[in-house]
Structures are given as structure tokens and as C-alpha cells.
Design an enzyme around this catalytic site. Structure first.
Site: not given
Length: 398
Positions: A73, A77, A96, A193
Site C-alpha cells: 500500500i 525511502a 512497515k 514535522d
């Protein structure tokens, strides 16, 4: 969150106008989906305790409880993200894979920080880690697999799509970002972030903040370490290398994100550092001397020699945006971080009155400790810390 707080019409069609569903964005802030792939070969390994999949020529090796279908999905990087079914819990998760996770010390530290932070936090608007999958053999631990709760898409995908968003959608998204941020800041953590791709969504408009790899303590003095936050959402004090920064940096980012949601394009799409500063001054005006007290003399000199800009009228520039929303955004996009509205102040703003419920906006029960970062960790120490996190999720695995 009480379901009753949700506006009645926030059920959201799939982004992309009923075509391919949006990428199920994992907590990696995964980008566009890699498309559905059928017939991915599965092979049991390590005496049946693990199962191997070959995806895009990458070996994806997870504990055997993660059953097919496994679907890619997202790709970034860091590696690859797949959805899979945890057969023990019946829950779909996003896994992940961070390949060769310990080759780069800074990246390994980010991974460890993300794991520890998300394990510490427990909030409806913060993505949850479901599992750290231990390696088949401790002595060959190179790839890290993290399972997160699975979401349907992210705010970046929605903004780019032709998905219609009502005022209520945007208001509800803003409320949930602030609700999650209140909890994060209460743990003495700055996200640092925040951007649309780090805000995950599902079809009934639940929003969860993800990607804590750059997070820092609110009392930290070691400033620019590994600082690579996305430029477009960066507060002026960061652009000016201020040696001190506070929770106000996240509030600035939220203001930028909300206006991008309303306008369907980035508010300050700077090409570089200098252009970024110019764009924000063209909108909010050149700061006066009093607003520059918090920056060093070099930064003050730099701003004084720039062309001066008068503040633009937000209501005139954004006539389609609700006046109360404009008032809140102007308080978020204040040059001087000391004058910027706080998360609590934003939640209590009249624009969010229909959603705000202080009894349902919890704080973290204990501050997060970054003590594990105080000493330079060797590769082996980082491996061991992440391995221990894996064992916490898999106590029977030794």
C-alpha cells in the site's frame, strides 16, 4: 472521542471520485498506493513460525499470524508498507518494513524514538503501534517490521483528490489535529514535522497523527539536530535558526495545514529557505522590532535588509473561508511564537465551539522521557532496545 461530537455529514466518499480507493496510508505517511496485487507467493519459514512474501522483489518476512492477502500500500525511502490480517486479533494492520534499519545511526535512532513515543501514547487521534515483529534470529537482526493500525488514506491524498470537502469536514479535521496535539504537548513532546501526509484518515473521517521520528522534548536545548522538517510548514523561528523553540512551532504547522485544506493548495510553497521566509512575510507582513526579540542579532539584521511587506487582509485574500476560521488561523500564523495562540486556546476558539468539549480532550498521564537518547547508542545497543520492544509485544517469543 464521543461519536456524538462528529458532524452529521462527515461520512466521506473514497478520494478520487469513486474510482480506485485511496492508498491505505500506513503510519509511515506512505505515499500513493502501489496498486492491488493478486497471487503474492507465501512461503512458511523457520519451522512455520514465520511467513515470507515476495513483494516488488523484496522479501517481507513476518510472524505466521499475519495471513494473506498481503497487499502493498505504500513505498518510501525507508522501505515498503503492506496491509495484512492479524489472524489472532482479526484486525487488518499496516506493516512497515524498514530494511537495513541499523545501517544509518540517525535513521535507527528515529525508528527507536518513534516506537518508544507511540508506545507511551494512548489517544484516539494518534496512530497506535499494534506490534513490533521480532526477527526470526536475534543474531541476524537487520530489518525492522512495525505493525500500525490501518487507516484508509491521508490528508495529502484527500487535498490532491477531487473529493469534495464541506466546511464541517475541515472543521472536524482541524479539531482532531488540535485534540491530538494537546495530548502530545502534555507529554512534553513536540511533533516538529506536522504536514498533511502525516495525518491519517479513515472513511468516517477519524484523523490520527503519525510519524514521530523527528519528535523532541519541549525542554530540549540541543536545537537543530537532524532537523529536516518539511519546509512549507516550518515556523518562522525555525527558518531564522532561533536557538529556542517551543510547542508554538506545531501550532504554526497546523495553521498552514488548515489553510491548505480550505484552499486545496499549499499556503507557503517555498522553493528554498529564503523564498519560504519571503512568502510568509508577503502574507503576514514584515515583523516589527518587538516581534524580533526572540531571534538573534544576525537574523534581525537579515530581516531588516529584506524588502518590507504590509500585512495582507486575510478576509479579502480568502473570501470563501468562514470569518471565525480566519480569526483562528490569523492567531496561529503569528510571527512571534510568544504571541501565537496555544493548542488549548485554539480548541477553545469560537470556530470550534460546536466540537470543543474539555472533558473529552484528555492529556497524557505522564511526560515522555527521552533519557534513552542522552548517551550515544551503539548499533548493537539500538538493536537490543528495539528487540526488547518486540518482546514486549510478543512475550512468548524468545
Amino acid at each position: 472521542m464521543d461519536a456524538g461530537a462528529q458532524p452529521p455529514d462527515t461520512e466521506m466518499a473514497e478520494a478520487g471520485g469513486g474510482q480506485q480507493p485511496p492508498a491505505a496510508a500506513a503510519a509511515a505517511g506512505a505515499g500513493a498506493g502501489a496498486g492491488m496485487m493478486e497471487n503474492i507467493q507465501a512461503t512458511l519459514s523457520h519451522g512455520g513460525r514465520f511467513i515470507q512474501y515476495n513483494i516488488f522483489g523484496n522479501v517481507f518476512e513476518v510472524t505466521a499470524k499475519y495471513k494473506p492477502p498481503i497487499l502493498p500500500i505504500g513505498k518510501g525511502a525507508y522501505g515498503i508498507v503492506c496491509s495484512a490480517l492479524n489472524s489472532e486479533t482479526g484486525e487488518q494492520v499496516a506493516i512497515k518494513k524498514i530494511a537495513n534499519a541499523f545501517d544509518n545511526k540517525i535513521d535507527a535512532k528515529r525508528t527507536l524514538r518513534e516506537i518508544k513515543l507511540l508506545r507511551h501514547m494512548d489517544h484516539e487521534n494518534i496512530v497506535a503501534i499494534r506490534d513490533i515483529i521480532p526477527p526470526p534470529q536475534r543474531n541476524s537482526f537487520n530489518d525492522v517490521y512495525i505493525a500500525y493500525e490501518l487507516m484508509d488514506t491521508d490528508l495529502h491524498q484527500i487535498i490532491r483528490s477531487n473529493q469534495a470537502l464541506s466546511e464541517e469536514h475541515c472543521q472536524y479535521f482541524l479539531y482532531q489535529i488540535l485534540r491530538g496535539l494537546k495530548y502530545i504537548h502534555s507529554a512534553n513532546v513536540l511533533h516538529r514535522d506536522l504536514k498533511p501526509s502525516n495525518l491519517l484518515l479513515n472513511a468516517n473521517c477519524d484523523l490520527k497523527i503519525c510519524d514521530f521520528g523527528l519528535a523532541r522534548t519541549t525542554s530540549e536545548t540541543d536545537f537543530m539536530t537532524e532537523y529536516v522538517v518539511t519546509r512549507w510548514y516550518r515556523a518562522p523561528e525555525l527558518l531564522l535558526n532561533s536557538s529556542e523553540y517551543t510547542a508554538a512551532i506545531d501550532v504554526w504547522s497546523v495553521g498552514c495545514i488548515f489553510m491548505e485544506l480550505m484552499d486545496r493548495k499549499p499556503l507557503f510553497p517555498g522553493r528554498d529557505h529564503v523564498h519560504q521566509l519571503r512568502l510568509l512575510m508577503e502574507l503576514i507582513g514584515t515583523p516589527n522590532e518587538a516581534d524580533l526579540d526572540f531571534v538573534n542579532e544576525n537574523a534581525r539584521r537579515y530581516i531588516r535588509q529584506l524588502p518590507r511587506h504590509a500585512r495582507q487582509s486575510f478576509p479579502e485574500k480568502f473570501p470563501h473561508v468562514h470569518p471565525l476560521a480566519i480569526d483562528l488561523v490569523e492567531k496561529m500564523l503569528t510571527f512571534d511564537p510568544r504571541q501565537r495562540i496555544t493548542v488549548e486556546g485554539a480548541l477553545a476558539h469560537p470556530y470550534l465551539a460546536s466540537l470543543h468539549d474539555i472533558s473529552d480532550e484528555p492529556v497524557c498521564s505522564s511526560p515522555f522521557s527521552f533519557d534513552f537518547e542522552q548517551h550515544a547508542l551503539s548499533e548493537e545497543q539500538m538493536k537490543d532496545l528495539i528487540y526488547q520492544e518486540g518482546l514486549a509485544f510478543n512475550p512468548d517469543y524468545q
